[in-house]
Design a protein around this motif. Sequence first.
Motif, PDB file in Angstrom:
ATOM      1  N   ASP A 136       0.830  -1.209   0.000  1.00 40.60           N
ATOM      2  CA  ASP A 136       0.000   0.000   0.000  1.00 40.60           C
ATOM      3  C   ASP A 136       0.869   1.265   0.000  1.00 40.60           C
ATOM      4  O   ASP A 136       0.580   2.238  -0.708  1.00 40.60           O
ATOM      5  CB  ASP A 136      -0.912   0.017   1.233  1.00 40.60           C
ATOM      6  CG  ASP A 136      -2.112  -0.913   1.075  1.00 40.60           C
ATOM      7  OD1 ASP A 136      -2.324  -1.419  -0.045  1.00 40.60           O
ATOM      8  OD2 ASP A 136      -2.836  -1.129   2.062  1.00 40.60           O
ATOM      9  N   GLU A 195      -3.633   2.471   5.339  1.00 38.71           N
ATOM     10  CA  GLU A 195      -4.719   2.390   4.362  1.00 38.71           C
ATOM     11  C   GLU A 195      -4.397   3.294   3.178  1.00 38.71           C
ATOM     12  O   GLU A 195      -4.225   4.508   3.329  1.00 38.71           O
ATOM     13  CB  GLU A 195      -6.045   2.834   4.986  1.00 38.71           C
ATOM     14  CG  GLU A 195      -7.216   2.761   4.017  1.00 38.71           C
ATOM     15  CD  GLU A 195      -8.494   3.339   4.589  1.00 38.71           C
ATOM     16  OE1 GLU A 195      -9.509   3.363   3.855  1.00 38.71           O
ATOM     17  OE2 GLU A 195      -8.481   3.785   5.765  1.00 38.71           O
ATOM     18  N   TRP A 196      -4.286   2.697   2.015  1.00 41.39           N
ATOM     19  CA  TRP A 196      -4.069   3.465   0.789  1.00 41.39           C
ATOM     20  C   TRP A 196      -5.402   4.062   0.361  1.00 41.39           C
ATOM     21  O   TRP A 196      -6.372   3.346   0.125  1.00 41.39           O
ATOM     22  CB  TRP A 196      -3.483   2.539  -0.277  1.00 41.39           C
ATOM     23  CG  TRP A 196      -3.559   3.046  -1.675  1.00 41.39           C
ATOM     24  CD1 TRP A 196      -3.392   4.331  -2.098  1.00 41.39           C
ATOM     25  CD2 TRP A 196      -3.828   2.278  -2.850  1.00 41.39           C
ATOM     26  NE1 TRP A 196      -3.538   4.408  -3.457  1.00 41.39           N
ATOM     27  CE2 TRP A 196      -3.797   3.166  -3.943  1.00 41.39           C
ATOM     28  CE3 TRP A 196      -4.068   0.923  -3.079  1.00 41.39           C
ATOM     29  CZ2 TRP A 196      -4.029   2.728  -5.250  1.00 41.39           C
ATOM     30  CZ3 TRP A 196      -4.286   0.488  -4.364  1.00 41.39           C
ATOM     31  CH2 TRP A 196      -4.262   1.395  -5.451  1.00 41.39           C
TER      32      TRP A 196
END
Length: 339
Positions: A159, A223-224
């Motif tokens: 990510d 979290e991308w």
Amino acid sequence: MKRRARPSAAVTRYAPAARLHELRTLLDGHEGVSIYDVAERFRVNPRTALRYIQALQRAGEPLYEEMSGKRKVWRLSPIARRQTITLTTAQMVALYLSRRVFDFLSGTGFKEDLDDVFAKLEATLRRKDFAAVRNLDRKVFDVNEARHLYEGRIEDVNDIMTALLREERLRVTHEGVSGGKKTFLLEPYTLLVYKKGLYLAGRSEGHSGEIRTFALDGFREVEWLRGQKFDYPSDYRPEQITEGAFGLIRGKEVSRVRIRFDDKVARYVQRRMWHPTQRFRRVAGGGLEMTMDVRGTTEIVSWVLGFGDKARVLEPHGLRRDVTRELARAAAPYRTRDL
């Protein structure tokens, strides 16, 4: 966060599809390969090597067999050949050295990808060159300080790298050295490698929009944020993150740091680049004096202490005080009647 298991490098390399891809690369050369060459490369018997050749033919590759001198070799039809990179033995050794340097990335996916690339390039070597590099894993070995442990962090690293390359934001939860956790948006600018560890530098909305550097092993959640683009600054330079620092941690500018080293460690110290501004002079009566101008002395404290009584800080006073305090704290547990 759910993790996706990734097959080991050994499993990946010897899976049928990967094996046939490597065999095709081997056949892509102009020399051609015999059944015995294939057997040697894959460490199988000649009968199994022939089955590999036949499997590649069934997959639609235009192979043909002919005599090359006294050897019967298999070749790939010229019209099916691709432009490949051919390495010399020296170039293969250089590549292997770089591969060893990044052994600490095991568990991130980078190491597995590097192993895959190495296997594909290895297949381009001529027969005599391949024999020379066959035991490189034992002829070139990396011994260094303890690496960071990244097992189970494949998804986080993927990510981070995807967001970095696509210039998109991340939402991260980071735990500092004091144990406190903080969740914030981060615009990733640079992935840094330092002392067998990975660090991510970028603009943090959780730190007043400043460019900060975070240890990857401090991230608890990553979290991308797909599609949340940001403008990568045209005037940003990664050098500015560590400019003037002794290592990775920057601080206030210190115009003059002086450290005296005992003759027993002088040669070791003088033959390495510790800081761009370092200067050395021999001292009357023995020893070596090192002078440098740095920004921040946090990492100098532990570095000097690593030399024990073979190093002594002369200037500045604040650094001498910090070393003295750290020495006192380190010695305190040993000052007991139980020893």
